[in-house]
Design an enzyme around this catalytic site. Structure first.
Site, PDB file in Angstrom:
ATOM      1  N   HIS A 150       0.817  -1.212   0.000  1.00 23.98           N
ATOM      2  CA  HIS A 150       0.000   0.000   0.000  1.00 23.98           C
ATOM      3  C   HIS A 150       0.858   1.272   0.000  1.00 23.98           C
ATOM      4  O   HIS A 150       0.349   2.355  -0.286  1.00 23.98           O
ATOM      5  CB  HIS A 150      -0.988  -0.002   1.179  1.00 23.98           C
ATOM      6  CG  HIS A 150      -0.372   0.206   2.524  1.00 23.98           C
ATOM      7  ND1 HIS A 150      -0.150  -0.824   3.403  1.00 23.98           N
ATOM      8  CD2 HIS A 150       0.051   1.313   3.156  1.00 23.98           C
ATOM      9  CE1 HIS A 150       0.379  -0.361   4.518  1.00 23.98           C
ATOM     10  NE2 HIS A 150       0.520   0.954   4.397  1.00 23.98           N
ATOM     11  N   ASP A 180       0.188  -7.686   1.665  1.00 22.36           N
ATOM     12  CA  ASP A 180       0.569  -6.267   1.642  1.00 22.36           C
ATOM     13  C   ASP A 180       2.082  -6.096   1.609  1.00 22.36           C
ATOM     14  O   ASP A 180       2.644  -5.243   2.303  1.00 22.36           O
ATOM     15  CB  ASP A 180      -0.031  -5.524   2.847  1.00 22.36           C
ATOM     16  CG  ASP A 180      -0.031  -4.010   2.650  1.00 22.36           C
ATOM     17  OD1 ASP A 180       0.178  -3.568   1.506  1.00 22.36           O
ATOM     18  OD2 ASP A 180      -0.217  -3.278   3.634  1.00 22.36           O
ATOM     19  N   SER A 253       4.879   2.439   7.809  1.00 22.31           N
ATOM     20  CA  SER A 253       4.522   1.259   7.022  1.00 22.31           C
ATOM     21  C   SER A 253       5.666   0.816   6.127  1.00 22.31           C
ATOM     22  O   SER A 253       6.274   1.613   5.420  1.00 22.31           O
ATOM     23  CB  SER A 253       3.303   1.552   6.148  1.00 22.31           C
ATOM     24  OG  SER A 253       2.134   1.131   6.760  1.00 22.31           O
TER      25      SER A 253
END
Length: 514
Positions: A150, A180, A253
């Protein structure tokens, strides 16, 4: 385990943090840690934690500075650039259902929500460049970088900034939306410092961990905490998250979660928060999942997961009792469409207890182990059938090539034939079969209504469900079902196992026969 509410579960990336600037990293260009990192890269050796009494004895260290200095040269900041379309003129922001809505829409007010031409409405659109921020880490001296999918999703350009301040453009090697994870590649004129994956299964609740990354676009940042929990599942099929209280925020992230040996045991991915900031509940995808995905993305540019070809459900205690099983473990097969399992002789109603020589704890355990198994190779599978173990050898297919099934719903009712176990049931007719979206030759009993105070309602049965088996034998008439119920009572069982199909999806339910 209760899953977190989706409105509180946020990715920790900078995708939601659109910024017109990217703060520079102010780091010492030639610190001892940087020089040692380059020396390790030249010898194609991963970075590791320095020897210390605290690390050996696993007690609280006086400082994490040595560990941070040692591994930080392999941690990177990632900036992505994308082109987005925005309206030049925005319409009035009216509450949903406002009486003025039709008026503005009728006169074609530019940019009014619901009009054609843009997400915001009809009117001229302009293309703008937007930036998003995230983190990552280098896993090979040749420049392979791991981050979250993402973080780079939809990006036109990807730029990687290293601890020293040097920047390089990156290209996507492969990505996997199910875990992911994405793998990037940069071209460097000299070997890059890198880190290696550790064994996340060895991480224990209470172990110290270190999170590095680029929170909120502030540049390189370190935070520490402990492993708060393991084997967390959020929303994905292959989820295996390490929960930590180390501070993780948007922008973290894709960054690494290190153990005290300087090994990556997780990829920081998401946070649980009511306000978008860290409250001490962060999630890192376990390295034992990530490392396999990274290997496949590096080799093939895509994932190649094993596929067994069955639909499964958990074995509850009442299901175990109805089958005469000692433990409520394993994965119960609800359907065996055309595929590897069907070719190997697996049947609906089998309980998978062992896969490739290892015990199957539950459906989630089975799914992950099948996904990790090599495609095209035969594996040993043990199932419980009619109270006895049956050995099967299944040649796994590839999950990415598997196809789904259709669905249907009941639009009209037929005449109820009889009531049984808190349900009004009727034999399946060709007309009802058409409404349910099943083949005309299908046999079974259609649930017409359910007593809201009965056991069937407690088990989740609803009008439109189709019962095709009872006691692991086909049922086509009410007499068949009544006979199966009598057999269960005579055998001293408290419940009977029935197969229920809803919208094409089968599942087993244990109903009391008392």
């Amino acid at each position: 385990m209760n899953k977190p509410s989706s409105r509180h579960l946020l990715t920790a990336s900078g995708l939601a943090l659109l910024m017109a600037f990217s703060p520079a990293i102010a780091q010492q260009a030639a610190s001892p840690g940087t020089e040692a990192a380059q020396a390790a890269a030249n010898e194609n050796q991963p970075l590791a934690a320095p020897e210390s009494r605290a690390r050996k004895e696993q007690v609280m260290p006086e400082s994490f500075a040595d560990l941070v200095e040692q591994v930080s040269p392999a941690v990177v900041n990632i900036t992505t650039t994308a082109t987005v379309a925005t309206p030049l003129v925005r319409g009035p922001q009216l509450p949903e259902g406002s009486p003025f809505s039709d008026l503005f829409r009728e006169f074609g007010f530019p940019g009014f929500p619901g009009d054609e031409g843009s997400p915001f409405g009809r009117g001229p659109m302009a293309e703008q460049r937007s930036n998003a921020l995230g983190s990552g880490f280098v896993v090979s001296a040749e420049g392979l970088i791991v981050t979250n999918n993402h973080v780079i999703e939809g990006a036109d350009e990807i730029e990687v900034e290293f601890f020293s301040g040097k920047t390089l453009p990156a290209k996507v090697i492969g990505k996997d939306d199910k875990t992911d994870i994405a793998v990037l590649k940069v071209e460097s004129d000299k070997p890059l410092p890198f880190v290696k994956f550790g064994d996340s299964d060895k991480a224990r609740v209470g172990d110290w961990v270190l999170a590095l990354g680029n929170p909120l676009g502030q540049g390189f940042s370190a935070s520490t905490g402990i492993v708060s929990a393991r084997n967390r599942a959020l929303s994905g099929t292959y989820d295996d998250f390490i929960q930590t209280d180390a501070a993780i925020n948007r922008g973290n992230s894709g960054g690494p979660l290190f153990n005290m040996d300087g090994e990556v045991i997780g990829v920081n991915t998401a946070i649980l928060s009511p306000n978008g900031g860290s409250i001490g509940i962060g999630f890192s995808m376990a390295s034992n999942v990530v490392s396999k995905v990274v290997g496949q993305l590096e080799e093939y540019g895509e994932t190649r997961r094993g596929w067994l070809g069955v639909k499964i459900q958990p074995v509850t205690q009442d299901i175990a009792d109805s089958l005469g099983l000692v433990d409520a473990s394993g994965a119960m097969v609800t359907d065996v469409p055309s595929g590897p399992a069907a070719e190997a002789g697996m049947k609906s109603g089998d309980v998978i207890t062992s896969f490739d020589g290892g015990e199957v704890k539950d459906p989630r355990d089975l799914v992950r182990r099948v996904a990790d198994a090599p495609v095209g190779e035969a594996v040993d599978v043990t199932v419980q059938r009619d109270g006895k173990p049956v050995e099967l050898k299944v040649t796994l297919g590839r999950r990415e090539l598997a196809e789904g099934t259709g669905s249907g719903k009941l639009d009209s009712a037929a005449e109820t034939a009889s009531d049984l176990m808190g349900m009004a049931l009727a034999p399946l007719t060709p007309e009802l079969a058409a409404e349910l979206g099943v083949a005309r030759e299908t046999q079974g009993l259609v649930v017409q209504s359910v007593d809201p105070t009965g056991a069937a309602a407690d088990k989740g049965l609803a009008p439109g469900d189709l019962i095709t088996e009872a006691g692991q034998q086909p049922v086509a008439t009410l007499a068949d079902l009544e006979a199966r119920v009598k057999e269960a009572r005579d055998a001293g069982r408290k419940s009977i196992l029935i197969m229920v199909r809803r919208a094409g999806e089968p599942r087993f339910v244990a109903l009391p026969v008392e």
